[in-house]
Write a protein that holds these residues in place. Sequence first.
Motif, PDB file in Angstrom:
ATOM      1  N   ARG A 491      27.229  23.455  12.852  1.00  0.00           N
ATOM      2  CA  ARG A 491      27.612  22.180  13.932  1.00  0.00           C
ATOM      3  C   ARG A 491      26.384  20.827  13.337  1.00  0.00           C
ATOM      4  NH1 ARG A 491      29.140  22.325  19.623  1.00  0.00           N
ATOM      5  NH2 ARG A 491      30.209  24.505  19.257  1.00  0.00           N
ATOM      6  N   ALA A 492      25.549  21.503  13.824  1.00  0.00           N
ATOM      7  CA  ALA A 492      24.343  20.274  13.186  1.00  0.00           C
ATOM      8  C   ALA A 492      24.615  20.066  11.925  1.00  0.00           C
ATOM      9  CB  ALA A 492      23.400  21.177  12.910  1.00  0.00           C
ATOM     10  N   LEU A 493      25.180  20.828  10.453  1.00  0.00           N
ATOM     11  CA  LEU A 493      25.116  19.747   9.649  1.00  0.00           C
ATOM     12  C   LEU A 493      26.409  18.623   9.157  1.00  0.00           C
ATOM     13  CD1 LEU A 493      25.790  23.658   6.615  1.00  0.00           C
ATOM     14  CD2 LEU A 493      23.336  20.974   6.746  1.00  0.00           C
ATOM     15  N   MET A 494      27.055  19.855  10.353  1.00  0.00           N
ATOM     16  CA  MET A 494      28.553  18.378  10.194  1.00  0.00           C
ATOM     17  C   MET A 494      28.094  17.310  11.085  1.00  0.00           C
ATOM     18  SD  MET A 494      32.589  19.783  12.502  1.00  0.00           S
ATOM     19  CE  MET A 494      32.607  21.152  11.375  1.00  0.00           C
ATOM     20  N   GLN A 495      27.405  16.980  12.178  1.00  0.00           N
ATOM     21  CA  GLN A 495      27.299  16.501  12.823  1.00  0.00           C
ATOM     22  C   GLN A 495      26.205  15.176  11.995  1.00  0.00           C
ATOM     23  OE1 GLN A 495      27.824  15.507  15.960  1.00  0.00           O
ATOM     24  NE2 GLN A 495      26.878  13.551  15.604  1.00  0.00           N
ATOM     25  N   LYS A 496      25.534  15.781  10.828  1.00  0.00           N
ATOM     26  CA  LYS A 496      24.378  14.955  10.055  1.00  0.00           C
ATOM     27  C   LYS A 496      25.582  14.112   9.520  1.00  0.00           C
ATOM     28  CE  LYS A 496      20.581  15.498   7.373  1.00  0.00           C
ATOM     29  NZ  LYS A 496      20.392  16.720   6.230  1.00  0.00           N
ATOM     30  N   LEU A 497      27.000  15.051   9.031  1.00  0.00           N
ATOM     31  CA  LEU A 497      27.980  14.391   8.388  1.00  0.00           C
ATOM     32  C   LEU A 497      28.309  12.991   8.609  1.00  0.00           C
ATOM     33  CD1 LEU A 497      29.605  14.327   5.433  1.00  0.00           C
ATOM     34  CD2 LEU A 497      31.524  15.868   7.316  1.00  0.00           C
ATOM     35  N   TYR A 498      28.878  13.552   9.956  1.00  0.00           N
ATOM     36  CA  TYR A 498      29.294  12.393  10.944  1.00  0.00           C
ATOM     37  C   TYR A 498      28.263  11.557  11.153  1.00  0.00           C
ATOM     38  CZ  TYR A 498      33.466  14.982  12.368  1.00  0.00           C
ATOM     39  OH  TYR A 498      34.940  15.556  12.858  1.00  0.00           O
ATOM     40  N   ASP A 499      26.887  11.203  11.159  1.00  0.00           N
ATOM     41  CA  ASP A 499      25.957  10.404  11.666  1.00  0.00           C
ATOM     42  C   ASP A 499      26.037   9.529  10.268  1.00  0.00           C
ATOM     43  OD1 ASP A 499      25.531  11.324  14.042  1.00  0.00           O
ATOM     44  OD2 ASP A 499      23.733  12.286  13.632  1.00  0.00           O
ATOM     45  N   THR A 500      26.507  10.277   9.465  1.00  0.00           N
ATOM     46  CA  THR A 500      25.899   9.154   8.524  1.00  0.00           C
ATOM     47  C   THR A 500      27.485   8.819   7.562  1.00  0.00           C
ATOM     48  OG1 THR A 500      24.501  11.493   7.683  1.00  0.00           O
ATOM     49  CG2 THR A 500      24.622   9.823   5.457  1.00  0.00           C
ATOM     50  N   GLU A 501      28.419   9.553   7.899  1.00  0.00           N
ATOM     51  CA  GLU A 501      29.709   8.963   6.918  1.00  0.00           C
ATOM     52  C   GLU A 501      30.539   8.354   7.590  1.00  0.00           C
ATOM     53  OE1 GLU A 501      29.514   8.447   4.095  1.00  0.00           O
ATOM     54  OE2 GLU A 501      28.047   9.724   2.951  1.00  0.00           O
ATOM     55  N   ILE A 502      30.897   8.820   8.709  1.00  0.00           N
ATOM     56  CA  ILE A 502      31.548   8.119  10.254  1.00  0.00           C
ATOM     57  C   ILE A 502      32.183   7.125  10.031  1.00  0.00           C
ATOM     58  CG2 ILE A 502      30.528   8.784  12.583  1.00  0.00           C
ATOM     59  CD1 ILE A 502      33.674  10.711  11.457  1.00  0.00           C
TER      60      ILE A 502
END
Lengths: 710, 169
Positions: A491-502
């Motif tokens: 979940r944390a990894l996914m959130q970091k992806l979202y934060d960077t690339e969404i």
Amino acid sequence: MKKFLRILFVGIFLILAIMSLSHPIKTETNILRTVVSEKNTDLLDLSNLYSAKINILVEGEEPEEVSETADKFNESALENNLKSISVDGNKILELYKDARAGLLSANTAKLLEKNDYEKVKENTIEMIYNPLGFSLLKPEEDPFLLFTDYIANLGDNINPDGIINYEDKYYRILNYEFDKDISLSPSLLNKRVKKIIGIQKQLSVNGVNVYLTGTPVHSYYASSRSMMEINIICVLSAIFVIFLCLTYFKNISVLIPVASSLLLGGTAGFFVTSLMFPSIHVLTFVFSTTLIGISVDYSLHFFVSKTKEKTGDEVLKEIFKSLSVSLLTTISAFLVLFFSHMELLKQIAAFTVTGLITVYLFVVLFYPVICKKIDVNNSSENPRWNFIFSPATRKIIMIILGIITISGLFFTTTNDDIRSMYKPSKKLMQAETLFANVVGINPKTSFVVVEGKNLQDVLEKEEHITEIIGATKYQAISKFIPSKSKQAKNRALMQKLYDTEISPYTSALKASSKVPAGDYLVYDKESFPFLEGFFLDENKTLMILYDFDKPELLSDIDGVEYYNIQQDISNLVKECRVNCAKLLIPVFILLFGLLAVIYKPKNALKIILPPLCACIFTIGLLGLLHISLNLFHIIAMFLIIGFSLDYSVFRFNGKKLVSDAVFMSCMTSVFSFMLLAFTGFKLISSLGFVLSVGLLSSYILSLLLISKEE
Amino acid sequence: MKKFLLILLVSFICVNSVMAFGSRKNAREIAEQIPELKNISCKFTQKKIQEDLVLNSGGNFKFISDKGVVFETLYPIKMITTYNSPRNKHINDIILAVSKKDYTYLDKNFDLDFTKLDERWQLVLNPKKDVIKQHLHSVVIDGNSGIDRIYIDTVNSGQTEILFDCEKE
């Protein structure tokens, strides 16, 4: 006094019967139970994993006929209560959807850990342009297609029910499982398998072949064949015994007390064993049938010594010492088995000792009464079957036996592979090989048993193991249900992806900048029935590893045990074989001590030499025939001692006609075991061969070493 | 040609394949009108439509009877998509079922509607099981002497139209 003892005998027998029959008696059929002790239950559980599973392989030239036959089979199988593991795809997908924020495929998780977002996006674009691919969720719900990627990666873990093309033929595979109450009952299981075989025969027509594989199928064929063979052997043995009785005693009615004594002995042995152990192993019955061979000696000696002039009590007085010494030495040999670490040997000891004592007491207490009216034709003063060899002949025979023994011992090898004890029919072997080839079963499969404080602890350990084993292919619960900590990490990894690339997607797709909320995915039995087989216990699971050969990497993890079943069982069998072989020495010392007290050391040596030499000769002969020595051969040595020591004791104590009784006793036993040597079940046939050779050689040696004059 | 498109359709659906029983007669009748499948190479163009978003792509398509289908996308990205990896095992299983005329297997997945007017014909495949229906509305194949077009209408991924041009090979 005797009357009181008879009442006491009957009373004790009845008490044993009531106690035994008042509790459920279980039969154990797993051959591994003979060597696996309680501390190795994991190994036993692992070996039992496939005991209730049956695999159907439908083969044909055309896929259409294969599918049609497979469907027909499935319909019939379900009518016969075969359980096929079905998955509610809708329900599982909904559970996964709710927890999708914590679900990442292993590959994507690795990329996110390395912050390789470009590769993640590249994979997403490839999935979007995949002509036959589509998203399981709307783009705004899963802009990077991470959920679709996760589910697609689970796909290769589910057994396909499609057509398989293998070597120009087409196959469908059906897997079924019997309910536990059926699989634990050999008779019920065999009935069901018989029905399945009926369906197999019915559908194997017009170029379509249906193959059956799996443990229940092997058990069915092995037990059916063994049953038929044992019935034939029983009939032949009975004819042989009747023939001997008619020839010698000219009276078939001697069989009535003989059969009664054996029945009582066997029943008492069964009662006591069932009271002493939670379940009786089927091999205990196999080995303990040899009780018949030993205890029939007591009856034969009674009738051989019986004449018209002598009363039953007089006959008994004459043979009492022989019978008592025989009983004492035999039960001493078997009692030593209680010091073994094998439950099977302990059960054999309990069964045989009880049976022998019962037969002995029955002969001593009841024969003088019940055999009053049985008239046997013992008019001759001289024995009919007394073989006396000249000193020269004795020497020649001894030299031949010696040469065979010594030369054979040089070739003696051992084999502790328990599979070598069972050789399936060509047809079954062919089906197993075909199934393995079609399915692509990896023969190098090993197991890891993972135990933890709770399921989450277990899942975390499994995940730790998957990191250690690297690229090794595996199956485990954690593959389908990640631990909560892993889901939180994802979940944390996914959130970091979202934060960077969404950001480009939030406007174009109206996607949220936050990973979706939702619960953790947790295991529940009803939603994930196909995972049930991974559980050995509530907090104990198993992982299946393929082609893994570095178990040392897992040795330091707490609560983790690595099992290479084949290797582990072979090691256990070897340990049991060595322990049993070691027990033979104290057995001989104990018997020698007993005999020395009764007959003086020099005579004791004469009495004990025939069975001792017979055991060594048998091992030598096995070596000469290039038959590897296994655990069951060593167990057979105890039986050879138990049987053939009687021949020596009776010959040594015996009156004129005793050689007839010894000969008859030996012949009935050797004949029965010789027949067993021709049976299909290798374990039984090898035992039959070893016992018949051992007993015959012991008899011959008793003729050579104990002369009539003594 | 007709048959290889049928493969595509079935393969598409089998991502979520869950089987059901259906009209056996339809599949058999339709299959009788489909010529024996041979290895084939074509050009394809693909249009994926999702609300206002349109994604165009194209490239080469191959069907090799013992290996399955291969899409070689040449634009806007270069990639090769095959369906015989463990990840796409289900797709491959159904490709095999269709290409080898396994009607029993095919009938478990779809209700099939086949219409023909002169040389033109249309085949509509509707999934039978709920789990598939949740993701797929229908698949339509239009053809003449061969297959011209496949139209896939999904629940979450919009619509996909694949046009085949085998004459330009």
